[in-house]
Write a protein that holds these residues in place. Structure first.
Motif: not given
Length: 204
Positions: A72-77
């Protein structure tokens, strides 16, 4: 009870049978312990898996994403639950907690579905495709957790046109307050049958 489930129409969806959920040493077991023991979860899961195998009904393993440190380090939400799972490395990849419980190992003929990232076993996986390719119309959904992955997977299955069965003593939750709406309030809005293990086995 009329035998409405058979191998030509029905599949068992076994959601998240990980050590972290089902073994007393698992990371999430302490949070489900009270509810799991109150419904005799472990024995009911075994009875159902054994019963459907004896009936020739195919078992589909529906596993949650196995945690990795950089999730999730580059996830938006990402959701708070996803971030907590990352922090605690729940069902961590290549770990004991992220393995299927030894009493529920896949057997020849079982289908292991691609891992789901959030709650629904259908969203962004091959579950719908696999069920359809095996010519099935009915799904029995068991495993963890009642108000999260079980509800989301079962509800999504109904929307896709499947006959959906919940088994209220073959699942668990973090609290009795979470179990109640899963079967008494939300479940009846989408499930075609909400049974006990005993009732299900009688219908096989």
């Amino acid at each position: 009870m009329t035998k409405i489930y058979d191998k030509t129409t029905t599949g068992l969806l076994f959601v998240d049978p990980y050590n972290d959920f089902l073994d007393p040493e698992g990371k999430l077991y302490p949070r489900t312990k009270e509810v799991s023991e109150s419904v005799n979860l472990f024995e009911h899961l075994k009875e159902i898996v054994d019963g459907v195998r004896e009936a020739g009904i195919r078992v589909f393993y529906v596993p949650h994403h196995r945690s990795e440190p950089d999730d999730y380090e580059t996830w938006m939400h990402p959701t708070p639950y996803q971030l907590k799972a990352k922090q605690g490395q729940v069902f961590a990849k290549d770990s004991w907690g992220g393995e299927f419980h030894p009493d529920f190992q896949p057997q020849k003929g079982d289908v292991i579905i691609k891992e789901h990232w959030a709650s629904s076993g259908f969203a962004n996986t091959d579950l719908d495709h696999q069920i359809k390719m095996h010519g099935l119309q009915k799904i029995i959904v068991i495993g963890m957790l009642a108000n999260a992955c079980i509800e989301a997977t079962a509800r999504f299955g109904m929307e896709l046109g499947y006959h959906v069965t919940l088994v209220k003593d073959a699942t668990s939750a973090f609290s009795k307050e979470a179990m109640y709406p899963a079967h008494e309030i939300n479940g009846p809005t989408f499930a075609h049958a909400i049974l006990t293990t005993e009732e299900l086995l009688a219908a096989l």
